[in-house]
Structure formats: structure tokens, C-alpha cells
Motif scaffolding. Structure first.
Motif, PDB file in Angstrom:
ATOM      1  N   GLY A  22     -12.071   0.899   7.970  1.00 15.08           N
ATOM      2  CA  GLY A  22     -10.743   0.333   7.716  1.00 15.08           C
ATOM      3  C   GLY A  22      -9.899   0.466   8.969  1.00 15.08           C
ATOM      4  O   GLY A  22     -10.083   1.389   9.762  1.00 15.08           O
ATOM      5  N   ARG A  23      -8.962  -0.479   9.168  1.00 10.63           N
ATOM      6  CA  ARG A  23      -8.133  -0.455  10.370  1.00 10.63           C
ATOM      7  C   ARG A  23      -6.662  -0.456   9.996  1.00 10.63           C
ATOM      8  O   ARG A  23      -6.239  -1.241   9.152  1.00 10.63           O
ATOM      9  CB  ARG A  23      -8.440  -1.667  11.239  1.00 10.63           C
ATOM     10  CG  ARG A  23      -9.844  -1.635  11.800  1.00 10.63           C
ATOM     11  CD  ARG A  23     -10.116  -2.836  12.643  1.00 10.63           C
ATOM     12  NE  ARG A  23      -9.080  -2.932  13.674  1.00 10.63           N
ATOM     13  CZ  ARG A  23      -9.233  -3.531  14.832  1.00 10.63           C
ATOM     14  NH1 ARG A  23     -10.368  -4.106  15.107  1.00 10.63           N
ATOM     15  NH2 ARG A  23      -8.265  -3.587  15.698  1.00 10.63           N
ATOM     16  N   PHE A  24      -5.893   0.407  10.659  1.00 10.32           N
ATOM     17  CA  PHE A  24      -4.453   0.480  10.454  1.00 10.32           C
ATOM     18  C   PHE A  24      -3.773   0.561  11.807  1.00 10.32           C
ATOM     19  O   PHE A  24      -4.060   1.444  12.599  1.00 10.32           O
ATOM     20  CB  PHE A  24      -4.100   1.696   9.608  1.00 10.32           C
ATOM     21  CG  PHE A  24      -2.616   1.928   9.493  1.00 10.32           C
ATOM     22  CD1 PHE A  24      -2.069   3.121   9.905  1.00 10.32           C
ATOM     23  CD2 PHE A  24      -1.783   0.956   8.979  1.00 10.32           C
ATOM     24  CE1 PHE A  24      -0.707   3.348   9.812  1.00 10.32           C
ATOM     25  CE2 PHE A  24      -0.434   1.166   8.872  1.00 10.32           C
ATOM     26  CZ  PHE A  24       0.116   2.366   9.289  1.00 10.32           C
ATOM     27  N   ASN A  25      -2.906  -0.399  12.081  1.00  3.96           N
ATOM     28  CA  ASN A  25      -2.119  -0.414  13.304  1.00  3.96           C
ATOM     29  C   ASN A  25      -0.659  -0.525  12.910  1.00  3.96           C
ATOM     30  O   ASN A  25      -0.249  -1.526  12.332  1.00  3.96           O
ATOM     31  CB  ASN A  25      -2.503  -1.612  14.187  1.00  3.96           C
ATOM     32  CG  ASN A  25      -3.930  -1.520  14.666  1.00  3.96           C
ATOM     33  OD1 ASN A  25      -4.298  -0.578  15.350  1.00  3.96           O
ATOM     34  ND2 ASN A  25      -4.743  -2.482  14.265  1.00  3.96           N
ATOM     35  N   GLY A  26       0.112   0.522  13.190  1.00  2.00           N
ATOM     36  CA  GLY A  26       1.523   0.503  12.837  1.00  2.00           C
ATOM     37  C   GLY A  26       2.060   1.905  12.734  1.00  2.00           C
ATOM     38  O   GLY A  26       1.578   2.816  13.403  1.00  2.00           O
ATOM     39  N   SER A  27       3.042   2.078  11.877  1.00  2.17           N
ATOM     40  CA  SER A  27       3.602   3.416  11.674  1.00  2.17           C
ATOM     41  C   SER A  27       3.567   3.735  10.192  1.00  2.17           C
ATOM     42  O   SER A  27       3.610   2.845   9.348  1.00  2.17           O
ATOM     43  CB  SER A  27       5.029   3.493  12.212  1.00  2.17           C
ATOM     44  OG  SER A  27       5.890   2.662  11.463  1.00  2.17           O
ATOM     45  N   SER A  28       3.480   5.042   9.919  1.00  2.00           N
ATOM     46  CA  SER A  28       3.425   5.469   8.524  1.00  2.00           C
ATOM     47  C   SER A  28       4.497   6.501   8.257  1.00  2.00           C
ATOM     48  O   SER A  28       4.813   7.328   9.117  1.00  2.00           O
ATOM     49  CB  SER A  28       2.048   6.056   8.185  1.00  2.00           C
ATOM     50  OG  SER A  28       1.831   7.228   8.935  1.00  2.00           O
ATOM     51  N   GLU A  29       5.039   6.431   7.059  1.00  2.64           N
ATOM     52  CA  GLU A  29       5.969   7.437   6.580  1.00  2.64           C
ATOM     53  C   GLU A  29       5.436   7.919   5.243  1.00  2.64           C
ATOM     54  O   GLU A  29       5.305   7.139   4.304  1.00  2.64           O
ATOM     55  CB  GLU A  29       7.372   6.856   6.410  1.00  2.64           C
ATOM     56  CG  GLU A  29       8.376   7.883   5.923  1.00  2.64           C
ATOM     57  CD  GLU A  29       9.777   7.334   5.784  1.00  2.64           C
ATOM     58  OE1 GLU A  29      10.685   8.148   5.608  1.00  2.64           O
ATOM     59  OE2 GLU A  29       9.957   6.109   5.832  1.00  2.64           O
ATOM     60  N   ILE A  30       5.084   9.198   5.188  1.00  5.54           N
ATOM     61  CA  ILE A  30       4.592   9.777   3.955  1.00  5.54           C
ATOM     62  C   ILE A  30       5.810  10.347   3.235  1.00  5.54           C
ATOM     63  O   ILE A  30       6.490  11.234   3.751  1.00  5.54           O
ATOM     64  CB  ILE A  30       3.545  10.880   4.222  1.00  5.54           C
ATOM     65  CG1 ILE A  30       2.432  10.367   5.147  1.00  5.54           C
ATOM     66  CG2 ILE A  30       2.992  11.417   2.911  1.00  5.54           C
ATOM     67  CD1 ILE A  30       1.701   9.144   4.659  1.00  5.54           C
TER      68      ILE A  30
END
Length: 101
Positions: A62-70
Motif C-alpha cells: 500500500g502507498r501513502f503520500n501526504g500527512s497524517s493526524e492521529i
């Protein structure tokens, strides 16, 4: 796109925009912003954008490009409540290889 339950982006699926749901599964391509309690990016899935989630699962492939907020568990996909606990905001590039610099 808003759903009270779940949103699934299939292998051939493509969504561009904002998704708000309780549970989101990406096996196709999603470009935009995601607000949900649980996000899964499975093998072959790609998400480009910002996510605000309670749980983030990225399978191998799987690919994730960006920002995350948990966000805290009390903050579901509706994001009606105000933050009561600090959250972690981490920029992520899933193409990065650990230990290479």
C-alpha cells in the motif's frame, strides 16, 4: 463523499476529493482528504493527501503520500467534538526506505 458507515475504493476505483466515513478501505486510488475512525490502505492501494484518523493501517504494497493526524478515539469521522488530547501530526512518504539516510 460522506457515509455514516464505510467507504471502499476498489482496485479499479478512483476518488478525488474529501471522504468522511467511519471506516475507509483503499485498494484503488484516492486523492484528497480523509476523515475517519479507521483507514486501511491495502496492497495495491494508493492514497495521496491528508488523513485525520483514529487508526491508520497500511499493508505491505500500500502507498501513502501526504500527512497524517492521529486523533483521539472520541473524535470520530464527524469531527463534531473539539480536541481534548494532543494529537500526533506526522508527514509520511511511504516510498522512503528506513535506514537509507
Amino acid at each position: 463523499m460522506v457515509s455514516e458507515s464505510g467507504v471502499v475504493v476498489g482496485k479499479q476505483g478512483r476518488i478525488q476529493g474529501t471522504v468522511k466515513a467511519r471506516h475507509v478501505v483503499v485498494s484503488g486510488h484516492l486523492e484528497g482528504s480523509v476523515h475517519c475512525a479507521r483507514l486501511e490502505i491495502i496492497d495495491g492501494g494508493q492514497l495521496d493527501g491528508d488523513v485525520h484518523v483514529g487508526e491508520l493501517v497500511i499493508e505491505s504494497g500500500g502507498r501513502f503520500n501526504g500527512s497524517s493526524e492521529i486523533v483521539a478515539a472520541a473524535e470520530d469521522s464527524s469531527r463534531k467534538s473539539t480536541k481534548t488530547k494532543p494529537s500526533a501530526k506526522t508527514p509520511v512518504n511511504s516510498d522512503a526506505v528506513p535506514g537509507t539516510g
